[in-house]
Design an enzyme around this catalytic site. Structure first.
Site, PDB file in Angstrom:
ATOM      1  N   SER A 151       0.882  -1.491   0.154  1.00 49.46           N
ATOM      2  CA  SER A 151      -0.072  -0.040  -0.070  1.00 49.46           C
ATOM      3  C   SER A 151       0.902   1.260  -0.105  1.00 49.46           C
ATOM      4  O   SER A 151       1.951   1.116   0.412  1.00 49.46           O
ATOM      5  CB  SER A 151      -0.886   0.086   1.188  1.00 49.46           C
ATOM      6  OG  SER A 151      -1.472   1.413   1.407  1.00 49.46           O
ATOM      7  N   TYR A 174      -2.433  -1.359   9.986  1.00 47.74           N
ATOM      8  CA  TYR A 174      -2.286  -1.433   8.629  1.00 47.74           C
ATOM      9  C   TYR A 174      -1.087  -0.911   8.034  1.00 47.74           C
ATOM     10  O   TYR A 174      -0.371  -1.164   7.151  1.00 47.74           O
ATOM     11  CB  TYR A 174      -3.417  -0.642   8.065  1.00 47.74           C
ATOM     12  CG  TYR A 174      -3.653  -0.952   6.371  1.00 47.74           C
ATOM     13  CD1 TYR A 174      -4.121  -2.012   5.823  1.00 47.74           C
ATOM     14  CD2 TYR A 174      -3.391  -0.080   5.572  1.00 47.74           C
ATOM     15  CE1 TYR A 174      -4.208  -2.298   4.399  1.00 47.74           C
ATOM     16  CE2 TYR A 174      -3.538  -0.210   4.396  1.00 47.74           C
ATOM     17  CZ  TYR A 174      -3.753  -1.239   3.655  1.00 47.74           C
ATOM     18  OH  TYR A 174      -3.946  -1.264   2.577  1.00 47.74           O
TER      19      TYR A 174
END
Length: 267
Positions: A151, A174
């Site tokens: 990401s 995350y």
């Protein structure tokens, strides 16, 4: 025929290749699976719901695709899963580590368990599955491509102002695990290059799911202000990246993290 004698279209072809995609039925996984199938690969699509995986596999263009139930977080099942794929498909050429099952806590309330769960699925299981695929490729003395889905939030922090006062969050677990995926990718690439196994990552930028777009008022315009292209990404905009890294068109690319973020990280 040597690589430099092949046309660019031939370099992007995945005819005769077997590609495994974890979390293949999801928002981004489904687009990447379709891209690999469109390029000619036989695709093994996985989901925790085996029926869903089989139904989705049947919608892909081309023949010979396989849908399997597989929970990547259940790491004890990984060796058996790889063996089953090899037995049924004959080989594995490409792995796309895409599955994710972490929680989304606020930064003030994140717990150790939130981090443990995210790392287990998103880093530990990525490594273990990649290693078993590497061992298969090494034994067969064949080249291969492993693609980890990271990401942009594994590279840069989020803007607190983009989330302030909204129910949407930017979970710290995350961010931490995706940063881990990026560096794990580099490490594996360095160690497995001698086997002609390439390891790369794709780092999507803002690709919000429809339910996020529809449920959090005002969130998308805040994100769009941060993107030079001025809009959110569409799942099909990952198709070119995954085929590039999976195919011979990317034969000299390894250890890289390909950002597909509309320019978010450019400023």
């Amino acid at each position: 025929m040597s690589t430099d004698e092949r046309s660019v279209i031939d370099l992007f072809s995945l005819q005769g290749k077997v590609a495994v995609v974890t979390g293949a039925c999801g928002w981004l996984g489904s687009a990447m699976s379709r891209a690999l199938a469109e390029a000619g690969a036989q695709v093994v699509v996985t989901s925790r719901d085996g029926g869903q995986a089989a139904e989705f596999a049947a919608t892909l263009p081309g023949d010979g695709h396989l849908g399997l139930g597989f929970s990547q977080g259940d790491t004890d099942t990984i060796p058996g899963f790889v063996s089953e794929v090899v037995e049924r498909m004959g080989k594995i050429d490409v792995l796309v580590n895409n599955a994710y099952g972490g929680t989304a806590p606020d930064i003030d309330n994140a717990t150790a368990e939130d981090f443990n769960q995210a790392y287990h699925v998103g880093v530990t299981a990525y490594f273990l599955l990649a290693r078993d695929v590497m061992l298969h490729l090494r034994e067969q003395q064949r080249p291969g491509s492993i693609i980890n889905i990271a990401s942009m939030y594994g590279v840069v922090a989020s803007y607190p102002s983009a989330y302030e006062g909204l129910s949407a969050g930017s979970p710290p677990n995350y961010h931490a695990l995706k940063g881990g995926v990026v560096h794990l990718t580099r490490h594996l690439a360095a160690y497995w290059a001698k086997y002609n196994i390439r390891v790369n990552a794709i780092a999507p930028g803002p690709f919000p799911k429809p339910e996020v777009r529809d449920s959090v008022e005002g969130f998308i315009p805040r994100l769009e202000e941060k993107v030079p292209l001025g809009r959110m990404g569409r799942p099909e905009e990952l198709k070119g990246a995954v085929v590039l890294l999976a195919s011979d068109a990317g034969s000299y690319i390894t250890g890289q993290n390909l950002l597909v973020d509309g320019g978010w990280t450019a400023w």
